[in-house]
Design an enzyme around this catalytic site. Structure first.
Site, PDB file in Angstrom:
ATOM      1  N   LYS A  98       0.837  -0.741   0.146  1.00 55.97           N
ATOM      2  CA  LYS A  98       0.296   0.129   0.322  1.00 55.97           C
ATOM      3  C   LYS A  98       0.411   1.453   0.247  1.00 55.97           C
ATOM      4  CE  LYS A  98      -4.380  -1.636   1.787  1.00 55.97           C
ATOM      5  NZ  LYS A  98      -5.263  -1.667   2.980  1.00 55.97           N
ATOM      6  N   LYS A 120      -5.759 -10.618  -6.232  1.00 54.27           N
ATOM      7  CA  LYS A 120      -6.479 -10.679  -5.220  1.00 54.27           C
ATOM      8  C   LYS A 120      -7.629 -10.228  -5.538  1.00 54.27           C
ATOM      9  CE  LYS A 120      -5.442  -9.094  -1.241  1.00 54.27           C
ATOM     10  NZ  LYS A 120      -5.862  -8.050   0.366  1.00 54.27           N
ATOM     11  N   LYS A 131     -10.640  -4.496  -2.321  1.00 50.69           N
ATOM     12  CA  LYS A 131     -11.735  -2.754  -2.446  1.00 50.69           C
ATOM     13  C   LYS A 131     -10.465  -2.396  -2.638  1.00 50.69           C
ATOM     14  CE  LYS A 131     -12.944  -5.045   2.135  1.00 50.69           C
ATOM     15  NZ  LYS A 131     -12.032  -3.844   3.198  1.00 50.69           N
TER      16      LYS A 131
HETATM   17  P1  TYM Z   1     -10.475  -6.490   4.976  1.00 50.33           P
HETATM   18  O1  TYM Z   1     -11.618  -5.422   5.073  1.00 50.33           O
HETATM   19  O2  TYM Z   1      -9.833  -6.341   4.140  1.00 50.33           O
HETATM   20  O3  TYM Z   1     -11.306  -7.876   4.727  1.00 50.33           O
HETATM   21  C1  TYM Z   1     -12.456  -8.497   5.403  1.00 50.33           C
HETATM   22  C2  TYM Z   1     -11.704  -9.178   5.285  1.00 50.33           C
HETATM   23  O4  TYM Z   1     -12.480 -10.195   4.274  1.00 50.33           O
HETATM   24  C3  TYM Z   1     -10.951 -11.481   3.843  1.00 50.33           C
HETATM   25  N1  TYM Z   1     -10.955 -11.061   2.943  1.00 50.33           N
HETATM   26  C4  TYM Z   1     -10.642 -12.252   1.763  1.00 50.33           C
HETATM   27  N2  TYM Z   1     -11.089 -13.257   1.391  1.00 50.33           N
HETATM   28  C5  TYM Z   1     -10.220 -13.904   0.872  1.00 50.33           C
HETATM   29  N3  TYM Z   1     -10.890 -13.547  -0.859  1.00 50.33           N
HETATM   30  C6  TYM Z   1     -10.421 -12.015  -1.172  1.00 50.33           C
HETATM   31  N4  TYM Z   1      -9.945 -11.632  -2.684  1.00 50.33           N
HETATM   32  C7  TYM Z   1     -10.297 -11.307  -0.367  1.00 50.33           C
HETATM   33  N5  TYM Z   1     -10.333  -9.605  -0.158  1.00 50.33           N
HETATM   34  C8  TYM Z   1     -10.978  -9.828   1.596  1.00 50.33           C
HETATM   35  C9  TYM Z   1      -9.824 -10.682   4.792  1.00 50.33           C
HETATM   36  O5  TYM Z   1      -9.136 -11.258   4.772  1.00 50.33           O
HETATM   37  C10 TYM Z   1     -10.780 -10.384   6.405  1.00 50.33           C
HETATM   38  O6  TYM Z   1     -11.312 -11.488   6.939  1.00 50.33           O
HETATM   39  N6  TYM Z   1      -6.854  -5.814   8.699  1.00 50.33           N
HETATM   40  C11 TYM Z   1      -8.353  -6.414   8.461  1.00 50.33           C
HETATM   41  C12 TYM Z   1     -10.146  -6.400   9.132  1.00 50.33           C
HETATM   42  C13 TYM Z   1      -9.480  -6.582  10.259  1.00 50.33           C
HETATM   43  C14 TYM Z   1      -9.643  -7.185  11.836  1.00 50.33           C
HETATM   44  C15 TYM Z   1      -8.990  -7.035  12.636  1.00 50.33           C
HETATM   45  C16 TYM Z   1      -9.517  -8.634  11.109  1.00 50.33           C
HETATM   46  C17 TYM Z   1      -8.842  -5.333  11.225  1.00 50.33           C
HETATM   47  N7  TYM Z   1      -8.237  -5.634  13.002  1.00 50.33           N
HETATM   48  C18 TYM Z   1      -9.314  -7.908  13.878  1.00 50.33           C
HETATM   49  C19 TYM Z   1      -9.429  -9.494  12.183  1.00 50.33           C
HETATM   50  C20 TYM Z   1      -9.210  -9.399  13.658  1.00 50.33           C
HETATM   51  C21 TYM Z   1      -9.047  -6.112   6.484  1.00 50.33           C
HETATM   52  O7  TYM Z   1      -8.425  -4.843   6.811  1.00 50.33           O
HETATM   53  O8  TYM Z   1     -10.103  -6.692   5.818  1.00 50.33           O
END
Ligand code: TYM
Length: 328
Positions: free
Chosen positions: A111, A192, A195
């Protein structure tokens, strides 16, 4: 039941990767009174956000959690900024993490390489994420594969803190699915689905209408050759479709591959399956969207419940490092 925590950022529109890698599993496999789910709005601020859009997306993300089947009478759903213990524990985590290990985070490297402005928050993001998890004595963190490294860091920080100050935190484990852990972009199947990447044709949004979903999947980039095999290394496009179909139907991707001789029917079946799995979620979302006050009430109750646990853990951590108690 194990204590579960997971979070989703309210940035951009949620997509099929978020659904299959996270949301759908939360509702289907992880719900219990010991499960805590969060809309991590403070994490969203690590890159510039339009305030009105952030407000709208926070509510939208809450509604998508609920529309995916999360029952707020069973588990806890809340917004990260409503529970100030998250930022307070994040400071202790920043003081536990080294600059070197934060610099090694792949997501930060990716990023920050493409951003004009790199905030301090983007760098310390994984310390806040560790705080999110550790505040709830979490044992299991259901996430997609892209969060694996952040989870490893959360574990390392818990272990280091416990080693320095005595047993304070439960050391969490990542729970990563065996299929669809990394749903790939339909136009660029070696990246992948995301968003934050601008690939509208490669990204199936949870709220896309059925025709749009079907069109995007039918036009997915497939590989050279014509055989249908599950082999993510040499056939990433076809394997991505097989993984998606497998996640939706529950049939292993290798077994599905044996049923197809051509790409066309695989695409048609995958499109139908995705449309059908999202149809009830979208219908429920429309109902929830019509009554924002009801969702706000759920979030308010969720934050109060989350604080009951978070405040105890924070006080324990403050005491462990030698901060004076706030009250006697
Ligand atoms: P975020 O918001 O990017 O994504 C949310 C969840 O979706 C999963 N994910 C995917 N799974 C499969 N294929 C994909 N292409 C894909 N893109 C996203 C992510 O793995 C996630 O489970 N840092 C985290 C948010 C967070 C968090 C936490 C998660 C903050 N604190 C504590 C768990 C525990 C994030 O940016 O997820």
């Amino acid at each position: 039941m194990a204590r579960v925590f997971s979070g989703i950022q309210p940035t951009g529109d949620l997509h099929l990767g978020n659904y299959l890698g996270a949301l759908r599993r939360f509702a289907a496999e992880e719900q219990s009174p010991d499960a805590v789910f969060c809309i991590v709005d403070l994490h969203a601020l690590t890159v510039p956000q339009d305030p009105a859009a952030l407000r709208a997306r926070t509510l939208q993300t809450a509604n998508l959690y609920l529309a995916s089947g999360l029952d707020p009478d069973v588990c806890t759903l809340f917004v990260q900024s409503h529970v100030p213990e998250h930022t307070e524990l994040a400071w202790l985590m920043e003081c536990t993490a080294s600059v070197g290990e934060l610099r090694r985070m792949t997501q930060f490297k990716e990023k920050s390489a493409s951003a004009e402005f790199v905030s301090g928050g983007l760098f310390t993001y994984p310390a806040l994420m560790a705080a999110d998890i550790l505040l709830y004595d979490t044992e299991r963190v259901p996430v997609g594969d892209d969060q694996r490294q952040h989870l490893e860091l959360a574990r390392d920080l818990a272990i280091r803190f416990n080693g320095r100050y005595g047993d304070t935190f439960v050391v969490p484990e990542a729970a990563i699915p065996t299929v669809a852990a990394r749903v790939m972009d339909l136009q660029n199947p070696t990246a992948k689905m995301s968003k934050s990447v601008d690939s509208p044709q490669g990204t199936v949004l949870m709220l896309d209408d059925p025709d749009t979903i079907a069109r995007k999947i039918r036009r997915a980039v497939t590989d050279t050759g014509t055989d249908v095999r599950y082999d993510p290394d040499t056939k990433p496009g076809v394997s991505n479709l097989l993984a998606i179909l497998s996640a939706v139907t529950g049939t292993p991707p290798g077994e599905l591959a044996g049923r197809y001789q051509q790409y066309g029917p695989l695409k048609a079946d995958t499109a139908d399956a995705v449309v059908e799995v999202l149809r009830p979620v979208q219908a429920r979302y429309r109902e929830l969207e019509a009554d924002p006050d009801a969702t706000l009430a759920v979030l308010e109750k969720g934050a109060a419940r989350a604080r009951e646990t978070a405040s105890v853990t924070l006080a324990r951590a403050h005491g462990a490092v030698g901060l004076l108690p706030r009250s006697r």
